[in-house]
Scaffold this active site. Structure first.
Site, short mmCIF file in Angstrom:
data_model
loop_
_atom_site.label_atom_id
_atom_site.label_comp_id
_atom_site.label_asym_id
_atom_site.label_seq_id
_atom_site.Cartn_x
_atom_site.Cartn_y
_atom_site.Cartn_z
N ARG A 1601 -26.59 -46.81 -9.08
CA ARG A 1601 -26.05 -46.30 -10.33
C ARG A 1601 -24.54 -46.53 -10.48
O ARG A 1601 -24.07 -47.05 -11.49
CB ARG A 1601 -26.36 -44.81 -10.47
CG ARG A 1601 -27.69 -44.51 -11.11
CD ARG A 1601 -28.32 -43.26 -10.59
NE ARG A 1601 -28.66 -43.36 -9.18
CZ ARG A 1601 -29.77 -43.94 -8.74
NH1 ARG A 1601 -30.65 -44.40 -9.59
NH2 ARG A 1601 -30.01 -44.05 -7.45
N THR A 1602 -23.76 -46.15 -9.44
CA THR A 1602 -22.30 -46.27 -9.57
C THR A 1602 -21.90 -47.73 -9.70
O THR A 1602 -21.10 -48.10 -10.58
CB THR A 1602 -21.60 -45.62 -8.36
OG1 THR A 1602 -22.11 -44.30 -8.19
CG2 THR A 1602 -20.10 -45.57 -8.57
N LYS A 1629 -16.36 -59.65 9.92
CA LYS A 1629 -15.58 -60.37 10.94
C LYS A 1629 -14.48 -59.50 11.51
O LYS A 1629 -13.61 -59.95 12.24
CB LYS A 1629 -14.97 -61.62 10.30
CG LYS A 1629 -16.01 -62.60 9.75
CD LYS A 1629 -15.32 -63.76 9.05
CE LYS A 1629 -16.35 -64.72 8.46
NZ LYS A 1629 -15.68 -65.82 7.69
N ARG A 1650 -15.98 -47.77 -2.82
CA ARG A 1650 -16.80 -46.74 -2.19
C ARG A 1650 -16.78 -47.00 -0.69
O ARG A 1650 -17.05 -48.12 -0.24
CB ARG A 1650 -18.24 -46.77 -2.70
CG ARG A 1650 -19.14 -45.83 -1.89
CD ARG A 1650 -20.52 -45.69 -2.45
NE ARG A 1650 -20.49 -44.82 -3.61
CZ ARG A 1650 -21.60 -44.31 -4.18
NH1 ARG A 1650 -22.78 -44.59 -3.69
NH2 ARG A 1650 -21.51 -43.55 -5.24
N HIS A 1678 -16.11 -37.55 -5.18
CA HIS A 1678 -16.70 -38.63 -6.00
C HIS A 1678 -16.25 -38.33 -7.42
O HIS A 1678 -17.01 -37.87 -8.26
CB HIS A 1678 -18.23 -38.58 -5.88
CG HIS A 1678 -18.91 -39.81 -6.42
ND1 HIS A 1678 -18.29 -40.71 -7.26
CD2 HIS A 1678 -20.19 -40.31 -6.24
CE1 HIS A 1678 -19.13 -41.68 -7.57
NE2 HIS A 1678 -20.29 -41.46 -6.95
#
Length: 1851
Positions: A1601-1602, A1629, A1650, A1678
């Protein structure tokens, strides 16, 4: 009681006689003999008479299909009872045995029959007779099959294996459980059935089976016996080829002796010696099998010794004996409504028939002629010899069952015998038939040739005379137009379709009274007038002008005025009826109270008192003793010079028939109706069922015959209604009344049957015979027929008594309902449940309901009120049995048993839930009319979850037609309904039409004006070539006229039904905004289910209707509104009122008294009012609004397209703000508005239209004071005033709106053509005289039932005409004044002085008299009422002045209605106002109305006809319409644009890391921009705000969703987004977060991040050269989710303040919860925390809530009280990825599961939220609950993230 313990399933198979293959049609349940049978399959369309039909020998060997779906209702009479005349024969049957081979019905009443003669059930009798019968078959579909494919063989095959017991109830309500619509379902596919050989009875000599074996003689009563010249009895030889007993009764009762002989008896030798007349009966089978009988008849014809009469088979045999042929018909004629035309006279008769063969008239030999032909199919129905006394008929003149209209043929036969005995010469003469010669009849009753007809309308809608006259008048005008007649209408009801363009050629908006009608006649010189289409109003005008019309050259069309006078004058009517041997109730008339006391001594109490010449029972009531009589008489004499006092027959059945008669004396009954309520409740307030359900054939046709006789005797031409009282314990009946005009019942009957009564009646008035008018439904049959129904119709009234203070809610003989609904079903249960739901959107159906009953159930049942249906449901739920309720109500037990079955079935449903309900039981529930919403309540589920289960199980409704002929003929009708009692659709779905939702039931606040809007929308769409679908359930409307739309669904406007129709029709869109509030209520749910809504988005409709959202929107666009606040305590309320100052407007959200709003003037009043209204608390808040005194109210009606206003009109109110707009007097164009006020209103309307992105109609109400304007409310739909402004200004706003909504070209601001001196004034029509006890004052609650409008050169002239149109009489000399407040006295003083100068005698009450005399105005003082009026001198008594009609006008201006007083307190002012209403004294209670009235009186208008009084739509020859003027609105000033908002963004270039960055003001800005984004996406899809910008989305954790919402948001803003996941980045890496951020910052303009680390966002912000948007940092925050959560709450509930928010689940790791809790610091909320101890909210966040006083509850269990308090239930996922200990995760993962059971305790308007994804914490069944907002939450997220990106990145 159960019908049987076991119900064998029965298979029905079909086969054509010539075809080998068989077809299994369906399955049903046995209710007769348990056996298999084969025979010929035939259908019969009669609605009564099953005992007579199944004993008719003509059905021998046939399996009978009864098309009417309800069979067995009145049981079966005693088999032992003997015929009084025929002695040894059964009294009630047509043979001694049942002759049918089998019986097929749709549904069956079982043991729950109801009739005073019933001895057993139908099923019991069939078992005795060893005849099988089944129910559960779609008999309509089966009838269509027989009709289309022709006569066929059938067999009923009994189930061989174990018998099946369907789960069910008593009274037959659950007996078809496993047989669904005639289809075997769910678990019965392994059943096997017996096999019996096919049998074609037509190959057998069936007559030999049924005919008697040896002769028998039946003698008449000696007192009536007819004698042969020799002295012996006159004897008829009766050849039995399968006779019905009633033929024998018809002959013997007429005094002849009958010798009954077998079919093969050689009788011709005895002719003239042993018998005097030969009669050949009906019988079964093929006449070609009857050679012996034919030979005997041929000899009798040759010898010619006696008259001969044959019936049915006897007719065919006589024809064959004469030398003609017979033929097998495709499916025969079997019914009770078949029209047959007599070719000699032209008269058409309704006949009963039962035959499959017919005479081929082409083969008739010389000297034989056709006598009757079938008016439908042209087949032969009778023959006669041209020179001998021989005749025969195909139909059954003896009826039984069926109409008795042709029984006179037996008299003709016997009279012919008598003539031949008197003179043998008559044996060489033909039979003489009554009715005259065809050519003579045509010359005696020629067609009426007129060129110009005047039609009188009914005026404003009032109780007793409502929208049904818009329908009937419109139909009449259509009929006249079809005949090419120029039509003029007088009707001041501007809200109706009949006063619109497209119907009448010319419309006069003038009062419908004798004075104005006379003026119009002189002005127009019409040839003829119709007075029967405008209710009682038009009828009275006809009576008053009776002696003048001829002199004016005007002919009265239709029923003669003398007939009308006879039916209206109670005594004349009683005498007229008695002259033909019929009886009215014992009665007498009286012209004074003393005379009334005298006549009642002969009649005896109780009595009913009625005023003569009064509509809807006005001024009538029941009196048990003398004091009640005196009170009723006083009231009645105020309305009428005469009263009629009748014997009361409370408890008797009330039955109605609609009767139609033409000028040629053809007479039919179109519909009969049975009142659910016994006599005593006005039929307008009664539940009505059509056709009748508890009348036997003998009852039905006894009353039908009487109806026809009465109407013929009275000479009605057109349509009328006759009402009976029928004793339920005998055949005793009385005629109550005849309405010699179109009535409320006529509209109902038209819609119930599909027979357009008003249309036909208008044609009949022109002298057109019934049998020459086509049935507009079938196109092939004629209008001279009686409709066959294969469904049942229920009408329920709608009352709005809660709108009035002190009104009596008891139902009696005076009508109180303001509207009615009609529903259609294939059984009574289905129909009545639909109707109950239609009355009010809150009704679920027939189940226990918290009703507003102030008394106990017993009293409520005994003395019914508007809550009667709920009282019945509650009584049954409480355990009351049918017998007890019957004792209290006298409602027929058949109805009560059906309702008890529903109550019991509802109780059964509560044992199941949505997971355990068996499919068959769910199907049964739908067949019984249970709605999805109703079932959801039983199962603690929600409507959409139930719908999903139902649809997945394949349980969907079938679409059936209303075709007037029960499928006997093909129908081209678009008149449709839905039913679950069917196996197939009647129509194909290929139109893809636009659906227009109608207004539903008429009620105060939503009436005919919305029907006008719906019809105008439909007509506009059709004119543009669109297919249309109308959905409505109001029988009074034009929109439910089947010729208005391409398809009409007579169905409820509910989410379930509209969705069903939308999906069936594959509709191309739905128009909601034409039908008022009813469709608007389901706008959002339909939109959320992906229904294409045309016009304004439902989300914007919701913005306008949610006071918080609308208020914020107004603030945002700079439009003012009165101050308001929602308050939850008395202290808060006082504080707010002190701040804004009194007066204030108070509306409780929950009101016990039903009084929704009131104006409050002081602190004490507020306390008193709120104590009275309800407990003010968090759960029951009140909204208080500043009430602006002495402000002007202004109405704006506008149309916009994509937010741009393209047309508008402004109207001003006469009354100051504070009077409901529906009760206000409107002036158009406005006369007294300041141009600056107008400019500001136009500016505000443009802004609001733009902000809501309106496409279509909208209406805004403003108040203005000193040029300051404020918005009171905005309706994003058509409004009450649209028809008024459209017709006054000559621009159809609805046409414009419809085109805009459909995306069609529409001209902005079309030219307006109005004369310079031209004003329209709309005046409300009140019905206070109907509402006993109601206080006739105007206030914030609407009280008017209708409206009228007239035109004038000034507003005063127009107002005068409009006021007269409401029935107001202008004062002649005496005016009484009672003025409460000092302010009103001062304001009224100049006006009162003018009255004095005009010469009026002024009377006044104490304070007013003193004040006026102090100011030099002579006034006579009248004393207000006291307790002891006997001491008062008459000359000072206000009471006596009112009672004796000495006052012509009463101006009573009460002081401010401070608060609603308890009903027991009655002020003197109230009592005098009520007296004025009861004594018909004109009353004015508003100061502004009083002033405009006085100003109008001063001007002394002559009120002559002028060009402003009418609108010409089709000019008469030579006439012209004036030119046009242009009218444009001013340009609006702009509110801040989106770009201006973004330019001043406080977030430009900033990181968005934490919710703590945001102030309340900044949140408001974010949400404002989000709403603009939503509007932009809706309008344009994509915006170019961030064109050229690049967004990187760096996600170290999985996300759907985000990630996708940010991606979509950026693309919709015109930018580019690049998603990057950890697995595809250099992180694999070993690259650090800092370096990744620096890298991305070099390429893009912003980064959405995120990351699982709590500090990740801070680190990224530190090193990033571009803005960072935190999309989740570990378990900490959030922020963007919290923003969208807050936005969701605001959008769903309107506000965040005052809410209780419950967080549930993982509160420890739920970062969305942490952020949202922090944001909530800006709001006044209560927070409840529910979580396992191990997942509790972190202490820091919890401490914040506590410090702000927001934490209300913290617990580990989700209790019912927590759910009940919640406005928001915010659920979270237990996040496995956050747990180090998997065992701990497993122990808490399913700690809380929210399901439908959880939500049972929740508020109706709360929301369930979840940031998603979810696991098990919300059950899937909750997804279908409208309160489930979590998927909508995602969509809101895109708009919020668009706003955030734009605020951060916009240039």
């Amino acid at each position: 009681m159960e019908l049987d313990n076991e119900y064998p399933v029965v298979a029905l198979e079909l086969k054509h006689p010539q075809v080998e293959s068989t077809n299994r049609f369906g399955y049903g349940y046995s209710f007769g003999a348990i056996k298999s049978v084969a025979g010929e399959l035939v259908f019969q369309t009669g609605m009564v008479g099953y005992p007579e039909s199944i004993t008719d020998p003509s059905y021998r060997g046939q399996i009978l299909v009864v098309t009417f779906p309800l069979v067995g209702n009145y049981g079966v009479p005693s088999r032992e009872a003997r015929d009084a005349l025929l002695k040894d024969l059964p009294a009630h049957f047509e043979a001694a045995e049942v002759h049918i081979a089998g019986l097929i019905v749709a549904s069956y009443s079982g043991e729950d029959f109801s009739h005073h003669l019933a001895a057993s059930s139908l099923g019991q009798w069939l078992k005795e007779q060893d005849v099988p019968a089944i129910y559960g078959i779609d008999t309509r579909e089966l009838t269509k099959r027989i009709r289309e494919e022709g006569s066929m063989l059938g067999r009923l095959l009994i189930q061989q294996q174990e018998l099946h017991s369907p789960p069910g109830l008593a009274n037959g309500t659950a007996r078809t459980t496993s047989v669904v619509n005639g289809s075997l379902k769910h678990g019965y596919s392994n059943l096997s059935f017996e096999d019996v050989p096919w049998k074609d009875p037509n190959g057998l000599n069936l007559v030999a089976e049924v005919s008697i074996k040896s002769p028998r003689v039946y003698s008449p009563n000696p007192s009536t016996a007819l004698k042969h010249p020799s002295g012996r009895p006159i004897r008829v030889l009766f050849v039995d080829v399968g006779f019905k007993y009633n033929q024998l009764r018809c002959l013997v009762s007429r005094g002849v002796e009958v010798e009954l002989v077998p079919w093969d008896y050689d009788f011709h030798k005895e002719a003239g010696r042993e018998y005097d007349g030969l009669f050949v009966s009906n019988g079964p089978g093929d006449p070609a099998m009857m050679e012996k009988t034919v030979q005997h008849l041929a000899l009798a014809l040759q010898e010619g010794k006696t008259p001969i009469f044959g019936i049915c088979l006897g007719h065919q045999l006589l024809a064959r004996a004469a030398g003609a042929d017979t033929m097998k018909m495709k499916f025969g004629n079997r019914g009770h409504n078949i029209p047959c035309t007599n070719l000699l006279s032209g008269r058409c008769y309704i006949t009963s028939q039962n035959h499959g063969y017919a005479v081929d008239s082409r083969t008739l030999p010389q000297n034989w002629r056709e006598l009757f032909v079938n008016a439908n199919d042209g087949s032969n129905e009778g023959i006669h010899h041209v020179s001998r006394p021989y005749f025969s008929v195909q139909f059954h003149p003896e009826s039984a069952p069926g109409p008795r209209d042709t029984e006179f043929l037996f008299d003709i036969f016997i009279n012919t015998i008598k003539k031949t005995l008197a003179s043998p010469a008559h044996l060489s003469q033909p039979v003489r038939f009554p009715g005259g010669d065809l050519l003579e009849n045509q010359s005696m009753n020629p067609r009426v040739h007129v060129k110009k007809v005047l039609v009188l309308g009914s005026g404003g809608l009032s109780i007793g005379q409502a929208g049904e006259f818009d329908y009937s008048g419109s139909q009449a005008i259509k009929a006249l137009k079809e005949e090419g007649i120029y039509t003029i209408l007088i009707n001041p009801n501007i809200a109706t379709i009949q006063t619109s363009k497209g119907l009448a050629d010319k419309v006069y908006f003038l009062p419908v009274n004798a004075e104005f009608v006379r003026k119009v006649i002189v002005h127009e010189r019409p040839d003829a007038i119709y007075v029967t289409f405008g209710g009682q109003t038009a009828l009275q005008v006809g009576i008053q002008l009776k002696d003048e019309l001829e002199g004016l050259g005007v002919r009265v069309l239709g029923t003669p005025i003398d007939t009308i006078i006879t039916t209206e004058d109670r005594e004349l009517f009683a005498r007229s009826i008695e002259s033909i041997g019929e009886s009215c109730a014992k009665s007498a008339s009286a012209s004074s109270v003393e005379e009334a006391k005298r006549v009642v001594k002969d009649i005896g109490y109780p009595v009913i008192v009625r005023a003569a010449y009064a509509l809807g029972g006005l001024g009538s009531g029941f009196a048990e003793a003398e004091n009640g009589l005196v009170e009723l008489c006083n009231r009645a004499f105020a309305a009428s010079p005469q009263v009629l006092i009748e014997r009361s027959m409370k408890g008797w059945k009330e039955i109605e028939y609609e009767v139609v008669r033409d000028a040629h004396d053809n007479c039919i009954t179109v519909c009969n109706m049975e009142n659910f309520d016994p006599l005593g409740i006005h039929t307008g307030d009664s539940v009505v069922v059509a056709p009748s359900q508890t009348l036997s054939d003998e009852d039905y046709n006894m009353l039908r015959t009487t109806a026809v006789n009465v109407i013929r005797h009275l000479g009605v031409v057109g349509e009328c209604n006759i009402q009976y009282a029928l004793n339920p314990d005998s055949r005793e009946y009385c005629i109550i009344e005849v309405n010699a005009r179109l009535s409320r019942s006529s509209a109902l009957a038209s819609k119930a049957t599909g027979y357009p009564l008003a249309f036909i009646a208008a044609k009949l008035g022109l002298g057109i015979p019934l049998n020459e008018i086509k049935n507009s439904v079938t196109k092939v049959t004629c209008a001279c027929f009686e409709p066959s129904l294969d469904y049942v119709v229920v009408k329920i009234p709608r009352w709005d008594l809660k709108k009035f203070t002190r009104v009596s809610t008891l139902l009696g003989s005076s009508m109180k309902s303001v509207g009615e609904v009609m529903s259609i079903g294939r059984n009574f249960e289905e129909a009545i449940q639909k109707a109950i739901r239609a009355v009010d959107v809150n009704n679920l159906g027939f189940n226990e309901t918290t009703a507003l009953m102030s008394i106990d159930i017993d009293t409520e049942l005994q003395t019914p009120s508007d809550q009667r249906m709920f009282a019945l449901a509650n009584a049954m739920h409480s355990g009351y049995g049918v017998d007890k309720i019957w004792e209290l109500t006298k409602i027929d037990k058949w109805f009560l048993t059906r309702l008890k079955g529903l109550s019991d079935f509802g109780r059964l449903m509560t044992r199941y839930n949505s997971k355990t309900i068996p499919t068959d039981l769910l199907q049964k529930a739908k067949q019984l009319g249970f709605a999805d919403r109703q079932l959801a309540k039983f199962w603690d589920s929600n409507e959409l979850a139930v719908r999903r289960i139902r649809v997945d199980a394949g349980i969907t409704p079938m679409v059936k037609q209303i075709d007037t002929v029960a499928a006997e003929f093909p129908a081209y009708t678009n008149y449709l309904y839905l039913t679950y009692n069917g196996a197939s659709h009647d129509i194909a779905f290929n139109d893809n039409g636009i659906m227009v939702l109608g207004s539903g039931v008429y009620r105060i606040g939503s009436s005919v004006e919305f029907d006008w809007c719906s019809v105008r929308a439909i007509r506009t769409l059709r004119d543009q070539g669109y297919k249309t679908v109308m959905v409505n359930y109001n029988p009074e409307t034009v929109s439910t006229d089947y010729d208005e739309a391409d398809r009409l669904y007579f169905e409820n406007i509910t989410l379930e039904t509209v969705l069903d129709i939308y999906q069936l029709e594959s509709s191309s869109g739905v128009m909601l905004s034409m039908g008022g509030q009813t469709p608007n209520n389901i706008a959002v749910p339909l939109y959320r289910l992906s229904v294409k809504i045309l016009g304004t988005s439902p989300e914007m409709i919701d913005t306008a209707e949610n006071r918080y959202k609308f208020s914020r929107m107004l603030d945002r666009i700079g439009v003012d509104q009165p101050q308001w606040k929602e308050l939850t305590s008395l202290d808060e309320a006082n504080e707010f009122c002190n701040k804004v100052t009194y007066p204030v407007l108070v509306r409780p959200s929950y009101v016990l008294s039903g009084a929704a709003m009131n104006t409050v003037y002081s602190k004490d009043d507020l306390a008193n009012y709120l104590q009275q209204a309800a407990d003010v608390s968090k759960d029951h808040p009140v909204v208080i609004t500043k009430y602006i005194e002495n402000a002007k109210e202004i109405e704006m009606d506008a149309v916009a397209r994509n937010g741009k206003m393209i047309g508008h009109f402004i109207s001003e109110h006469v009354e100051n703000a504070g009077v409901h707009s529906g009760d206000a007097t409107l002036i158009q164009p406005p006369q007294d508005l300041d141009p600056e006020t107008v400019r500001r209103i136009e500016d505000a309307t443009r802004k609001i239209g733009d902000a809501l992105n309106v496409t279509g109609p909208y209406n805004i109400q403003f108040i203005a004071k000193d040029n300051d304007i404020k918005v009171i409310e905005c309706n994003v739909r058509a409004s009450r005033s649209f028809p008024f402004v459209s017709k006054v200004m000559g621009v159809d706003l609805i046409e414009m709106a419809t085109k805009a909504m459909a995306g069609l070209p529409v001209k902005e601001y079309p030219t307006v053509a109005i004369p310079s001196d031209y004003v329209g004034v709309k005046v409300p029509q009140f019905s206070f005289s109907r509402l006993s006890g109601a206080d006739p004052v105007l206030g914030v609650e609407m009280a008017s039932t209708g409206e009228v409008a007239c035109f004038g050169r000034t507003k005063y002239e127009a107002y005068t005409k409009a006021l007269i149109s409401t029935g107001f009489k202008l004062p002649r000399k005496n005016i009484l004044l009672s003025i409460g407040s000092f302010k009103d006295k001062m304001e009224m003083l100049p006006s009162v002085r003018k009255l004095h100068e005009l010469g009026y005698n002024l009377f006044a009450t104490a304070g007013t008299a003193d004040y006026l005399q102090e100011h030099g105005i002579p006034t006579k003082y009248l004393e207000a009422l006291r307790g002891h009026e006997a001491d008062q001198k008459p000359e000072y008594s206000l009471t006596q002045h009112l009672a004796n009609a000495l006052i012509d006008l009463y101006i009573n201006l009460p002081s401010s209605n401070r608060f609603r007083r308890p009903a027991s307190y009655v002020s003197k002012g109230y009592r005098t106002r009520r007296m004025a209403v009861d004594y018909q004294t004109p009353l004015v209670t508003n100061v502004k109305n009083a002033k405009i009235l006085i100003e109008a009186l001063v001007r002394k208008y002559d009120l002559e006809i002028s060009e402003v009084d009418y609108q010409t739509f089709v000019p008469a020859p030579g006439a012209q319409i004036d030119g046009m003027t242009d009218l444009k609105g001013a340009q609006a000033t702009k509110s801040p644009s989106l770009h201006q908002l973004l330019r001043s963004s406080p977030f430009k270039g900033k990181h968005i890391i934490s919710v703590n960055q945001f102030t309340r003001h900044e949140l408001h800005l974010l949400f404002t921009v989000a709403s603009e984004m939503r509007l932009g996406v809706e309008r344009e899809g994509c915006l170019d705000i961030l064109k050229g910008k690049v967004l990187h989305e760096m996600f170290y954790e999985p996300s759907t969703r985000t990630l996708v919402s940010f991606d979509t948001a950026m693309r919709r803003l015109g930018g580019v987004s690049i998603p990057i996941t950890e697995s595809h980045s250099s992180t694999a890496k070993g690259e650090s977060l800092k370096d990744t951020i620096r890298t991305l910052g070099a390429y893009g303009d912003a980064i959405v991040l995120r990351h699982g680390n709590d500090d990740s966002a801070s680190i990224a912000a530190k090193y990033s050269p571009v803005p960072i948007l935190n999309a989740g940092n570990g378990t900490r925050e959030h922020p963007t989710q919290a923003f969208l959560d807050l936005y969701t709450i605001r959008e769903e509930l309107g506000t965040v303040n005052g809410l209780t928010i419950t967080f549930l689940g993982d509160l420890r790791y739920g970062r969305t919860v942490h952020s949202l809790c922090e944001l909530l610091k800006h709001y006044d909320v209560s927070v409840q925390l529910v979580a396992p101890a191990s997942l509790a909210l972190p202490e820091k966040v919890c401490a914040g809530l506590k410090s702000r006083g927001q934490l209300r509850v913290e617990q580990t269990e989700l209790s019912e009280d927590v759910v009940a308090r919640s406005d928001v239930l915010y659920c979270t996922r237990v996040q496995k990825e956050r747990f180090e200990d998997e065992a701990l995760y497993e122990s808490v993962k399913d700690a809380f599961v929210v399901n439908n059971t959880t939500l049972k305790a929740a508020k109706a308007n709360m929301v369930v939220m979840h940031p998603l994804p979810r696991n098990m914490e919300i059950a899937e069944e909750v997804d279908f609950d409208p309160r489930a907002a979590y998927f909508r939450q995602m969509k809101y997220g895109m708009y919020v993230r668009m706003a955030l990106l734009a605020l951060v990145l916009a240039p």
